[in-house]
Motif scaffolding. Structure first.
Motif, PDB file in Angstrom:
ATOM      1  N   ASP A 144       0.808  -1.224   0.000  1.00  0.00           N
ATOM      2  CA  ASP A 144       0.000   0.000   0.000  1.00  0.00           C
ATOM      3  C   ASP A 144       0.841   1.273   0.000  1.00  0.00           C
ATOM      4  N   ALA A 145       2.144   1.148  -0.210  1.00  0.00           N
ATOM      5  CA  ALA A 145       3.046   2.301  -0.220  1.00  0.00           C
ATOM      6  C   ALA A 145       3.207   2.825  -1.651  1.00  0.00           C
ATOM      7  N   THR A 146       2.849   4.071  -1.854  1.00  0.00           N
ATOM      8  CA  THR A 146       3.028   4.718  -3.156  1.00  0.00           C
ATOM      9  C   THR A 146       4.361   5.455  -3.137  1.00  0.00           C
ATOM     10  N   ILE A 147       5.317   4.998  -3.936  1.00  0.00           N
ATOM     11  CA  ILE A 147       6.676   5.528  -3.883  1.00  0.00           C
ATOM     12  C   ILE A 147       7.000   6.342  -5.130  1.00  0.00           C
ATOM     13  N   GLN A 148       8.108   7.102  -5.059  1.00  0.00           N
ATOM     14  CA  GLN A 148       8.587   7.891  -6.183  1.00  0.00           C
ATOM     15  C   GLN A 148       9.652   7.115  -6.963  1.00  0.00           C
ATOM     16  N   ARG A 149      10.016   7.639  -8.129  1.00  0.00           N
ATOM     17  CA  ARG A 149      10.954   6.924  -9.021  1.00  0.00           C
ATOM     18  C   ARG A 149      12.360   6.823  -8.427  1.00  0.00           C
ATOM     19  N   ASN A 150      12.720   7.730  -7.507  1.00  0.00           N
ATOM     20  CA  ASN A 150      14.064   7.683  -6.917  1.00  0.00           C
ATOM     21  C   ASN A 150      14.072   6.995  -5.558  1.00  0.00           C
ATOM     22  N   TRP A 151      13.000   6.306  -5.219  1.00  0.00           N
ATOM     23  CA  TRP A 151      12.878   5.659  -3.906  1.00  0.00           C
ATOM     24  C   TRP A 151      14.038   4.709  -3.628  1.00  0.00           C
ATOM     25  N   LEU A 152      14.346   3.826  -4.561  1.00  0.00           N
ATOM     26  CA  LEU A 152      15.404   2.838  -4.336  1.00  0.00           C
ATOM     27  C   LEU A 152      16.766   3.517  -4.224  1.00  0.00           C
ATOM     28  N   THR A 153      17.018   4.494  -5.059  1.00  0.00           N
ATOM     29  CA  THR A 153      18.296   5.223  -5.003  1.00  0.00           C
ATOM     30  C   THR A 153      18.472   5.901  -3.655  1.00  0.00           C
ATOM     31  N   LEU A 154      17.423   6.548  -3.165  1.00  0.00           N
ATOM     32  CA  LEU A 154      17.502   7.254  -1.883  1.00  0.00           C
ATOM     33  C   LEU A 154      17.808   6.294  -0.741  1.00  0.00           C
ATOM     34  N   LEU A 155      17.213   5.107  -0.762  1.00  0.00           N
ATOM     35  CA  LEU A 155      17.440   4.146   0.315  1.00  0.00           C
ATOM     36  C   LEU A 155      18.823   3.499   0.238  1.00  0.00           C
ATOM     37  N   VAL A 156      19.307   3.251  -0.972  1.00  0.00           N
ATOM     38  CA  VAL A 156      20.554   2.500  -1.129  1.00  0.00           C
ATOM     39  C   VAL A 156      21.787   3.366  -0.901  1.00  0.00           C
ATOM     40  N   GLN A 157      21.769   4.616  -1.363  1.00  0.00           N
ATOM     41  CA  GLN A 157      22.966   5.475  -1.309  1.00  0.00           C
ATOM     42  C   GLN A 157      23.641   5.518   0.067  1.00  0.00           C
ATOM     43  N   ALA A 166      21.048   0.025   8.364  1.00  0.00           N
ATOM     44  CA  ALA A 166      19.782   0.008   7.633  1.00  0.00           C
ATOM     45  C   ALA A 166      19.370   1.444   7.337  1.00  0.00           C
ATOM     46  N   THR A 167      18.705   1.611   6.218  1.00  0.00           N
ATOM     47  CA  THR A 167      18.091   2.900   5.904  1.00  0.00           C
ATOM     48  C   THR A 167      16.585   2.727   5.953  1.00  0.00           C
ATOM     49  N   VAL A 168      15.894   3.800   6.280  1.00  0.00           N
ATOM     50  CA  VAL A 168      14.438   3.694   6.427  1.00  0.00           C
ATOM     51  C   VAL A 168      13.775   4.959   5.916  1.00  0.00           C
ATOM     52  N   GLY A 169      12.657   4.780   5.238  1.00  0.00           N
ATOM     53  CA  GLY A 169      11.834   5.904   4.854  1.00  0.00           C
ATOM     54  C   GLY A 169      10.718   6.072   5.867  1.00  0.00           C
ATOM     55  N   ALA A 170       9.657   6.718   5.463  1.00  0.00           N
ATOM     56  CA  ALA A 170       8.514   6.917   6.357  1.00  0.00           C
ATOM     57  C   ALA A 170       7.245   6.871   5.531  1.00  0.00           C
ATOM     58  N   ARG A 171       6.147   6.655   6.192  1.00  0.00           N
ATOM     59  CA  ARG A 171       4.868   6.653   5.501  1.00  0.00           C
ATOM     60  C   ARG A 171       4.109   7.931   5.845  1.00  0.00           C
ATOM     61  N   PHE A 172       3.310   8.366   4.874  1.00  0.00           N
ATOM     62  CA  PHE A 172       2.509   9.566   5.065  1.00  0.00           C
ATOM     63  C   PHE A 172       1.097   9.259   4.587  1.00  0.00           C
ATOM     64  N   TYR A 173       0.150   9.271   5.508  1.00  0.00           N
ATOM     65  CA  TYR A 173      -1.232   8.952   5.174  1.00  0.00           C
ATOM     66  C   TYR A 173      -1.933  10.175   4.583  1.00  0.00           C
ATOM     67  N   VAL A 174      -2.597   9.959   3.468  1.00  0.00           N
ATOM     68  CA  VAL A 174      -3.375  11.018   2.814  1.00  0.00           C
ATOM     69  C   VAL A 174      -4.823  10.560   2.747  1.00  0.00           C
ATOM     70  N   PHE A 248      17.600   7.420   8.844  1.00  0.00           N
ATOM     71  CA  PHE A 248      16.353   7.893   8.253  1.00  0.00           C
ATOM     72  C   PHE A 248      16.646   8.764   7.036  1.00  0.00           C
ATOM     73  N   VAL A 249      15.939   8.503   5.933  1.00  0.00           N
ATOM     74  CA  VAL A 249      16.086   9.284   4.702  1.00  0.00           C
ATOM     75  C   VAL A 249      14.848  10.173   4.576  1.00  0.00           C
ATOM     76  N   PRO A 250      14.948  11.463   4.890  1.00  0.00           N
ATOM     77  CA  PRO A 250      13.759  12.325   4.986  1.00  0.00           C
ATOM     78  C   PRO A 250      13.015  12.542   3.679  1.00  0.00           C
ATOM     79  N   ASP A 251      13.682  12.360   2.544  1.00  0.00           N
ATOM     80  CA  ASP A 251      12.995  12.529   1.259  1.00  0.00           C
ATOM     81  C   ASP A 251      12.371  11.232   0.750  1.00  0.00           C
ATOM     82  N   CYS A 252      12.570  10.156   1.494  1.00  0.00           N
ATOM     83  CA  CYS A 252      12.043   8.854   1.072  1.00  0.00           C
ATOM     84  C   CYS A 252      10.703   8.608   1.770  1.00  0.00           C
TER      85      CYS A 252
END
Length: 402
Positions: A144-157, A166-174, A248-252
């Protein structure tokens, strides 16, 4: 007593504001950090349960990542009985036919096969067992996570830094329908972003994270999962055990679109999250919710009748607390990635959702209190008893009321 009420309420309010401030500073610092290119071969694991139009779009986004290296996507869902399967399975097969980098796996059903772990954990273990040997990085994402095209790059870098486990993004409920329960749930989830960072209390969210493959062995991840309910809390413990950081990757940010949540659904979900946090050994995070949100919310609630019926005007400053909380949430959202902030629909959702911030804080406090007395959760139609971070008891399917 009025002075005590005022001092206590504002003390905890100031703590919230300080959390927002540190979140701002961290995100600003992280966005300015430049790293060398790093794009090892990666595998994305996407466990599925159920299907709708949004799920289909999310699955296709995984196959269209702007990533400099090679990657593959392992969609995994579960069987039902000997010949049936989750509704997502044929849809995933149809999508995978058009993409060479996609594979669809069918995990055994934990109930039918008497397996001692949650279905999600089983799905992840099934996918990991199918990895090719040259995969260096594993990324996890919820259906159920809608991600952007650079999601994988942001997490891996950031994983090129060996101090980062580990790197982690966050979820934002709309919310797409502004019923009250949906708004409260959105605030409950979204405000957790301020708790993330590059500090010892950061936690892994299973819906958007990445690890180097070596952590599986170093952190004994599969051993932790063997009899476990929750995968991400155990990943958090694994990273800490090998003395590395959770970054934490704030743009992810991954969006989740919600509609027409009922109070029962919202409370079941938020209670489950808090029970898992407490029973999985994250007592500091649990205690911060109990001791920060609950007293402040109760003081505001008690002050209202005292002000109305006893005309104790000394309590007037307490009534400013909810309004400051609303503004604090709106200020917090200014720290979101620009692509999110620039969307007119999301800006409107933020404005409306912010109005229930005080109610959401009260719910979080009540969830934390409830977790003291409950160790069972219902997840994906199955009831589990959480015995410890690495041990659960599968109690069976939950019968739906007709």
């Amino acid at each position: 007593m009025a002075s005590y009420f005022i001092a206590t309420a504002y003390f905890f309010l100031i703590l919230e504001i300080l959390l927002i401030a540190q979140s701002f500073l961290y995100a600003r610092r992280e966005r300015r950090t430049k790293r060398p290119d790093y794009a090892p071969k990666a595998a994305i694991i996407a466990p599925h349960y159920g299907w709708d139009a949004q799920t289909e779009e999310n699955a296709k986004r995984l196959l269209d990542q702007d990533y400099a290296g090679n990657y593959e996507v392992l969609f995994v869902t579960h069987a039902k009985g000997k010949s049936d399967y989750d509704v997502s399975y044929p849809h995933l097969l149809e999508i995978a036919e058009k993409y060479p980098k996609a594979r669809v796996l069918l995990a055994p059903n934990i109930i039918d096969n008497s397996l001692p772990r949650s279905q999600k954990v089983q799905n992840l273990m099934t996918a990991i067992s199918a990895f090719p040997d040259d995969v260096e990085v594993i990324a996890f994402v919820d259906a159920d996570a809608t991600i952007q095209r650079n999601w994988l790059t942001l997490l891996v870098q950031p994983l090129q830094d060996q101090n980062i486990g580990a790197t982690v993004g966050a979820r934002f409920y709309v919310p797409h329908t502004f019923n009250f329960a949906s708004l409260v749930e959105a605030i409950w989830i979204n405000f957790q972003i301020v708790l993330q960072g590059d500090h010892p209390l950061a936690m892994i969210w299973g819906g958007s994270n990445a690890i180097r493959r070596e952590l599986l062995e170093e952190g004994r991840v599969l051993q932790r999962w063997h009899n476990a309910t929750i995968e991400d809390h155990n990943l958090t413990h694994a990273v800490r055990e090998v003395k590395r950081k959770i970054h934490f990757v704030p743009d992810c940010i991954a969006m989740t679109h919600t509609r027409n949540r009922t109070w029962k659904q919202m409370m079941e979900f938020t209670n489950r999250q808090m029970i898992m946090t407490f029973r999985m050994g994250h007592t500091t995070q649990w205690a911060s919710c109990l001791l920060t949100f609950l007293p402040k919310a109760l003081i505001v609630l008690v002050s209202i009748p005292l002000l109305i019926f006893y005309f104790d005007r000394r309590l007037l400053p307490v009534l400013f607390v909810p309004f400051i909380e609303i503004q604090s949430y709106r200020i917090f959202t200014l720290n979101l990635p620009r692509w999110l902030r620039d969307d007119p629909h999301i800006r409107e959702a933020i404005r409306i959702t912010s109005l229930v911030t005080p109610i959401s804080a009260l719910v979080a406090g009540l969830n934390a209190l409830y977790a003291l007395f409950q160790n069972q959760i219902v997840w994906g139609g199955v009831r589990y008893e959480i015995l410890s971070a690495t041990k659960c008891r599968v109690l069976g399917r939950v019968k739906r009321k007709t």
